[in-house]
Design an enzyme around this catalytic site. Structure first.
Site, PDB file in Angstrom:
ATOM      1  CB  CYS A 123      -1.008  -0.029   1.149  1.00 13.46           C
ATOM      2  SG  CYS A 123      -2.354   1.155   0.888  1.00 13.46           S
ATOM      3  CG  HIS A 227      -3.808  -3.384   2.819  1.00  5.91           C
ATOM      4  ND1 HIS A 227      -2.771  -3.077   3.680  1.00  5.91           N
ATOM      5  CD2 HIS A 227      -4.291  -2.207   2.377  1.00  5.91           C
ATOM      6  CE1 HIS A 227      -2.656  -1.761   3.780  1.00  5.91           C
ATOM      7  NE2 HIS A 227      -3.557  -1.206   2.984  1.00  5.91           N
ATOM      8  CD  GLU A 229      -1.813  -6.083   5.215  1.00  2.58           C
ATOM      9  OE1 GLU A 229      -1.438  -6.363   4.056  1.00  2.58           O
ATOM     10  OE2 GLU A 229      -2.131  -4.921   5.567  1.00  2.58           O
TER      11      GLU A 229
END
Ligand code: MN
Length: 251
Positions: A123, A227, A229
């Site tokens: 990001c 993202h 994660e």
């Protein structure tokens, strides 16, 4: 065998509203910093040991830590100050954070000078890497990109809400993520405008916004705009992105 040490850049929260920071000369005031736990969880589950880099804007400390590290993860965060890449602020620019900017700038300088250090940028990480390696940014997608799709999703972060399209079939991005289109989440209003010299754009959204880049000549430097994660527990390809990163850090 010891797990590779992955240094994760902390983010500063709530700093932009105050100028009472030690980095700006005032004393006796501490600001909070940290990471979303999912960054550390993803690194740990991919086989690395997550280590937090305090965000103090101290270039020497950044170099000391990265000199001991096996990999660098540059996290999400505030907008990058446009003066740093030669632009005036758009009326739609969010609050920049000079301490975070200085920390990322030092981390990118170290990574550029040490191409054997594997880097994963997420990001803000793709944006700050690009800006500090000599590129420029779109400050606000809705006001600058004609026909832009939604890049600030309202849906849960585990959901992919827009597609990305591989534009470099021979890239690491392509090898990890597999055939297009791939649905990813999206929580950004800034993006790469002009890629830094030598940077390879590897994936774009359907509105042509840059979603992934790589640094040719580096051991493993993959920068992504989404993202992963938040997705790795549900999406095997996003898990493989972290596993590829940690494997490069291990070798
Ligand atoms: Mn996006």
């Amino acid at each position: 065998m010891a797990r590779p040490m992955i240094v994760i850049v902390c983010n500063v929260e709530g700093y932009a509203d105050s100028d009472r920071s030690p980095a700006l000369g005032a004393e006796g005031w501490a600001y909070k910093q940290g990471i979303g736990s999912l960054y550390a969880e993803a690194v740990w589950e991919a086989g690395g040991v997550p280590t937090l880099l305090p965000c103090l804007g101290e270039a020497e400390m950044v170099a000391e830590m990265l000199g001991r590290a096996d990999g660098l993860l540059i996290t999400g965060g505030a907008d990058v100050a446009p003066l740093d890449y030669g632009a005036e602020p758009s009326p739609h620019l969010g609050g920049a954070n000079p301490v975070r900017d200085a920390t990322d700038r030092a981390a990118v300088a170290y990574a550029e000078a040490n191409p054997d250090l594997p880097v994963l940028g997420i990001c803000r990480g793709i944006q700050s890497y690009n800006a500090y390696a000599g590129g420029t940014l779109i400050q606000d997608i809705p006001s600058e990109v004609k026909g832009a799709i939604q890049h600030s999703q309202k849906s849960p972060s585990t959901l992919g809400t827009h597609t990305l399209h591989i534009v470099e079939p021979e890239s690491k991005t392509a090898a990890i993520l597999g055939p297009s289109p791939i649905a990813v989440n999206s929580f950004h209003h800034q993006a790469v405008a002009t890629p830094a010299p030598g940077m390879l754009v590897t994936a774009r959204a359907s509105d042509r916004v840059v979603e992934a880049m790589e640094r040719p000549g580096h051991k493993w430097c993959v920068l992504v705009q989404w993202h992963p994660e938040h997705m790795f527990r549900r999406d095997e390809r996003q898990r493989e992105l972290f596993e590829g990163f940690v494997a490069a850090a291990e070798s």
